[in-house]
Scaffold this motif. Structure first.
Motif, PDB file in Angstrom:
ATOM      1  N   PHE A 145     -36.240   3.341 -20.804  1.00 35.13           N
ATOM      2  CA  PHE A 145     -36.958   3.795 -20.187  1.00 35.13           C
ATOM      3  C   PHE A 145     -37.552   2.667 -19.371  1.00 35.13           C
ATOM      4  O   PHE A 145     -37.631   1.720 -19.722  1.00 35.13           O
ATOM      5  CB  PHE A 145     -37.495   4.903 -20.199  1.00 35.13           C
ATOM      6  N   LEU A 146     -37.386   2.774 -17.957  1.00 38.59           N
ATOM      7  CA  LEU A 146     -37.883   1.603 -16.660  1.00 38.59           C
ATOM      8  C   LEU A 146     -38.906   2.301 -15.953  1.00 38.59           C
ATOM      9  O   LEU A 146     -38.547   3.246 -15.241  1.00 38.59           O
ATOM     10  CB  LEU A 146     -36.675   1.095 -15.892  1.00 38.59           C
ATOM     11  N   TRP A 147     -39.317   1.567 -15.060  1.00 38.98           N
ATOM     12  CA  TRP A 147     -40.581   1.884 -14.479  1.00 38.98           C
ATOM     13  C   TRP A 147     -40.926   0.999 -13.300  1.00 38.98           C
ATOM     14  O   TRP A 147     -41.087  -0.133 -13.422  1.00 38.98           O
ATOM     15  CB  TRP A 147     -42.174   2.887 -14.761  1.00 38.98           C
ATOM     16  N   TYR A 148     -40.410   1.605 -12.090  1.00 40.84           N
ATOM     17  CA  TYR A 148     -40.849   0.661 -10.808  1.00 40.84           C
ATOM     18  C   TYR A 148     -41.532   0.658  -9.912  1.00 40.84           C
ATOM     19  O   TYR A 148     -41.810   2.382  -9.825  1.00 40.84           O
ATOM     20  CB  TYR A 148     -39.076   0.587 -10.486  1.00 40.84           C
ATOM     21  N   LYS A 149     -42.214  -0.320  -8.956  1.00 44.00           N
ATOM     22  CA  LYS A 149     -43.242   0.415  -8.450  1.00 44.00           C
ATOM     23  C   LYS A 149     -42.160  -0.585  -7.047  1.00 44.00           C
ATOM     24  O   LYS A 149     -42.200  -1.024  -6.892  1.00 44.00           O
ATOM     25  CB  LYS A 149     -43.938  -0.507  -8.758  1.00 44.00           C
ATOM     26  N   GLU A 175     -57.290   0.701  -6.478  1.00 43.28           N
ATOM     27  CA  GLU A 175     -57.087   0.576  -4.726  1.00 43.28           C
ATOM     28  C   GLU A 175     -55.219   0.149  -3.993  1.00 43.28           C
ATOM     29  O   GLU A 175     -54.077   0.395  -3.900  1.00 43.28           O
ATOM     30  CB  GLU A 175     -57.647  -0.147  -3.650  1.00 43.28           C
ATOM     31  N   SER A 176     -54.867  -1.076  -5.202  1.00 43.35           N
ATOM     32  CA  SER A 176     -54.032  -1.083  -4.886  1.00 43.35           C
ATOM     33  C   SER A 176     -52.807  -0.552  -5.837  1.00 43.35           C
ATOM     34  O   SER A 176     -51.639  -1.282  -5.490  1.00 43.35           O
ATOM     35  CB  SER A 176     -53.542  -3.330  -5.402  1.00 43.35           C
ATOM     36  N   ASP A 177     -53.208  -0.320  -6.878  1.00 42.41           N
ATOM     37  CA  ASP A 177     -51.886   0.945  -6.947  1.00 42.41           C
ATOM     38  C   ASP A 177     -51.423   2.050  -6.161  1.00 42.41           C
ATOM     39  O   ASP A 177     -51.046   2.715  -7.044  1.00 42.41           O
ATOM     40  CB  ASP A 177     -52.511   1.598  -8.539  1.00 42.41           C
ATOM     41  N   ALA A 178     -51.920   1.873  -5.297  1.00 37.09           N
ATOM     42  CA  ALA A 178     -51.775   3.308  -4.651  1.00 37.09           C
ATOM     43  C   ALA A 178     -49.918   2.565  -3.470  1.00 37.09           C
ATOM     44  O   ALA A 178     -50.190   1.983  -2.510  1.00 37.09           O
ATOM     45  CB  ALA A 178     -52.605   3.249  -2.827  1.00 37.09           C
ATOM     46  N   GLU A 179     -49.399   3.835  -3.783  1.00 36.24           N
ATOM     47  CA  GLU A 179     -47.790   3.094  -4.224  1.00 36.24           C
ATOM     48  C   GLU A 179     -46.877   4.143  -4.442  1.00 36.24           C
ATOM     49  O   GLU A 179     -47.232   4.988  -4.812  1.00 36.24           O
ATOM     50  CB  GLU A 179     -47.418   1.876  -4.445  1.00 36.24           C
ATOM     51  N   GLN A 180     -45.299   4.091  -4.036  1.00 35.61           N
ATOM     52  CA  GLN A 180     -44.391   4.991  -4.352  1.00 35.61           C
ATOM     53  C   GLN A 180     -43.869   4.634  -5.825  1.00 35.61           C
ATOM     54  O   GLN A 180     -43.716   2.985  -5.887  1.00 35.61           O
ATOM     55  CB  GLN A 180     -43.388   5.228  -3.880  1.00 35.61           C
ATOM     56  N   TYR A 181     -42.989   5.303  -6.128  1.00 36.38           N
ATOM     57  CA  TYR A 181     -43.259   4.673  -8.288  1.00 36.38           C
ATOM     58  C   TYR A 181     -41.861   5.787  -8.540  1.00 36.38           C
ATOM     59  O   TYR A 181     -41.862   6.672  -7.480  1.00 36.38           O
ATOM     60  CB  TYR A 181     -44.265   4.158  -9.169  1.00 36.38           C
ATOM     61  N   TYR A 182     -41.026   5.204  -9.297  1.00 36.06           N
ATOM     62  CA  TYR A 182     -40.444   5.591  -9.731  1.00 36.06           C
ATOM     63  C   TYR A 182     -39.206   5.745 -11.097  1.00 36.06           C
ATOM     64  O   TYR A 182     -39.541   4.111 -11.869  1.00 36.06           O
ATOM     65  CB  TYR A 182     -38.720   5.779  -8.941  1.00 36.06           C
ATOM     66  N   CYS A 183     -38.699   6.429 -11.497  1.00 38.21           N
ATOM     67  CA  CYS A 183     -38.531   5.670 -13.146  1.00 38.21           C
ATOM     68  C   CYS A 183     -36.885   5.685 -13.389  1.00 38.21           C
ATOM     69  O   CYS A 183     -36.400   6.368 -12.325  1.00 38.21           O
ATOM     70  CB  CYS A 183     -38.907   6.067 -14.691  1.00 38.21           C
ATOM     71  N   VAL A 184     -35.915   5.143 -14.609  1.00 37.83           N
ATOM     72  CA  VAL A 184     -34.518   5.007 -14.682  1.00 37.83           C
ATOM     73  C   VAL A 184     -34.461   5.121 -16.009  1.00 37.83           C
ATOM     74  O   VAL A 184     -35.290   4.379 -17.283  1.00 37.83           O
ATOM     75  CB  VAL A 184     -34.323   3.625 -13.845  1.00 37.83           C
ATOM     76  N   TYR A 189     -24.823   5.078 -20.750  1.00 37.41           N
ATOM     77  CA  TYR A 189     -23.706   4.766 -19.477  1.00 37.41           C
ATOM     78  C   TYR A 189     -24.165   4.857 -18.296  1.00 37.41           C
ATOM     79  O   TYR A 189     -25.819   3.341 -18.026  1.00 37.41           O
ATOM     80  CB  TYR A 189     -23.115   7.133 -20.265  1.00 37.41           C
ATOM     81  N   ASP A 190     -24.266   4.809 -17.786  1.00 36.72           N
ATOM     82  CA  ASP A 190     -24.376   4.610 -15.907  1.00 36.72           C
ATOM     83  C   ASP A 190     -26.071   5.116 -15.928  1.00 36.72           C
ATOM     84  O   ASP A 190     -26.826   6.337 -16.729  1.00 36.72           O
ATOM     85  CB  ASP A 190     -24.014   4.668 -14.998  1.00 36.72           C
ATOM     86  N   PRO A 191     -27.166   4.512 -15.565  1.00 38.93           N
ATOM     87  CA  PRO A 191     -28.307   4.339 -15.777  1.00 38.93           C
ATOM     88  C   PRO A 191     -28.833   5.657 -14.360  1.00 38.93           C
ATOM     89  O   PRO A 191     -27.959   5.978 -13.052  1.00 38.93           O
ATOM     90  CB  PRO A 191     -29.292   3.146 -15.186  1.00 38.93           C
ATOM     91  N   SER A 192     -29.364   6.448 -14.668  1.00 38.01           N
ATOM     92  CA  SER A 192     -30.110   7.503 -14.005  1.00 38.01           C
ATOM     93  C   SER A 192     -31.635   7.522 -13.438  1.00 38.01           C
ATOM     94  O   SER A 192     -32.518   7.224 -14.247  1.00 38.01           O
ATOM     95  CB  SER A 192     -29.434   8.946 -14.893  1.00 38.01           C
TER      96      SER A 192
END
Length: 428
Positions: A145-149, A175-184, A189-192
């Protein structure tokens, strides 16, 4: 007889025995259980007691030798794939071995990756704890699992574990943590990737600052004063209230944050202490009080006095003016009669408030002034009007043309004074 007996004794030892390893299921998927069975095939049933042992890539499995021909594996993983066989032993000198069986564990690729937040909804107060939970609906084996900002994809953390979910924690949100996030997620196999999740950091308003802005250094009555209230920090929308001596007189909203202004046209009643309040549903803060002092021009300060004085004067002079006009008209009439008949006596004094007095009749050939007095009463004062009426002629001969000269003097005395107190000589 003897050969037959020897055959019966040697038959178990000379009989061909076939040993097989059976895996169930034969093509297991990761995480599923597998049963290994060591099965013997012979021409007849043997009563001998056998010991069994199972191997994978030359390594014994389980507890080693056992009387059971079966071995239960609770979960198979991708790394458990390999060569398997079993052995059977009836006596120390005789060990049977099965052919090798190749077992390949099937891995299921990850699918349906999602990112959730705790607290739910993606809104968190500044200073609170935020957890980003990355999950997969399916997938076997060790999943990374990987988390991205942000849009740039700043990697925050990487975890590899044999689980369908994993968590990334921000202990204290800023306040600087206000952002968009996603994970992989990926398991060989291919990352999802997951979808984007927006995090909103809710910030209570800070103490606002009230600023008074006037068009000049020293404000005066009539100027337009701008009151600007602004909280430096706080999540929008922010509602502002304005106060004069702790009494609200206006409000305004800032949907996108920042400050607001309120314009006020100054009057003499607007001096005093002003303050403002900011609130955004997470708390309210009040500014420090600001004192407003401004110049009230003398003209403005005495406008109401001047109007009252004018009103009083008009009320006082109104009757006096009527009296003046009446007496002047009366005097003109008397003058015209005197021109026709100099020796004719004047009419009696005017009624009540207005009294006209004559001096002694002039002797023929002399130019004597005629003094007349009129009173007008207003409040506590008596206004005395003295006429100086001088009759002249161009010649003393009969029929000569006469001229009337009228002078007017006005004197104000207390009401108690009598009209007879007017000194004629002083009036002249």
């Amino acid at each position: 007889m003897l050969p037959r007996l020897l055959l019966l004794i040697c038959a178990p030892l000379c009989e061909a025995i076939e040993l097989l390893l059976i895996a169930s299921p034969s093509r297991p998927t990761e995480g599923s259980p597998v049963t290994l069975t060591c099965k013997m095939h012979s021409l007849q049933t043997l009563n001998a007691q056998f010991q069994f042992c199972f191997f994978r890539d030359s390594r014994a499995l389980g507890q080693g030798w056992s009387s059971s021909p079966k071995l239960e594996i609770t979960a198979m993983w991708k790394e458990d794939s390999g060569s398997y066989w079993c052995q059977a032993q009836a006596m120390p000198s005789k060990v049977l071995r099965s052919p090798i069986s190749q077992i390949n564990v099937q891995r299921i690729p990850v699918a349906d990756v999602s990112l959730e937040t705790q607290p739910p909804g993606g809104q968190v107060m500044e200073g609170d704890r935020l957890v980003l939970i990355c999950s997969v609906a399916m997938g076997t084996g060790n999943i990374t699992f990987l988390w991205y900002k942000g849009a740039t994809g700043l990697n925050l953390q990487t975890k590899t574990q044999r689980s369908l979910t994993a968590e990334y924690e921000i202990p204290t949100v800023r306040e600087s943590d206000a952002e968009q996030y996603y994970c992989v997620a990926e398991n060989g196999y291919d990352p999802s990737p997951s979808g984007l999740v927006s995090i909103t950091v809710r910030i209570p308003v800070s103490r606002p600052i009230l600023t008074l802005r006037a068009p000049r250094a020293e404000a005066v009555v009539g100027d337009v004063l701008e009151l600007h209230c602004e909280a430096q920090r706080g999540s929008p929308p922010i509602l502002y209230w304005f106060y004069h001596e702790d009494v609200t007189f206006g409000s305004s909203s800032a949907p996108s944050g920042g400050g607001v202004s309120f314009n006020l046209s100054l009057t003499a009643e607007h001096s005093g202490n002003y303050s403002c309040e900011a609130k955004n549903g997470l708390g309210a803060q009040r500014s420090e009080a600001v004192t407003l002092d401004f110049i009230v021009p003398t003209g403005d300060r005495s406008n109401h006095i001047t109007s009252r004085v004018i009103e009083g004067l008009l009320g006082t002079l109104g009757p006096v003016t009527v009296a003046l006009l009446f007496c002047y008209g009366l005097k003109r009439k008397i003058g015209r009669r005197s021109a026709r008949d100099p020796l004719r006596s004047l009419p009696s004094p005017v009624p009540q408030e207005f009294t006209c007095l004559n001096s002694n009749s002039p002797t023929p050939g002399q130019l004597q002034p005629v003094y007349e007095n009129a009173n007008a009463v207003r409040g506590d004062e008596v206004y005395s009007l003295v006429y100086y009426n001088q009759q002249s002629a161009a010649a003393e001969t009969p029929g000569a043309h006469r001229e009337d000269k009228v002078s007017i003097d006005i004197y104000a005395r207390p009401r108690k004074a009598s009209i007879t107190d007017v000194d004629y000589e002083d009036a002249v």
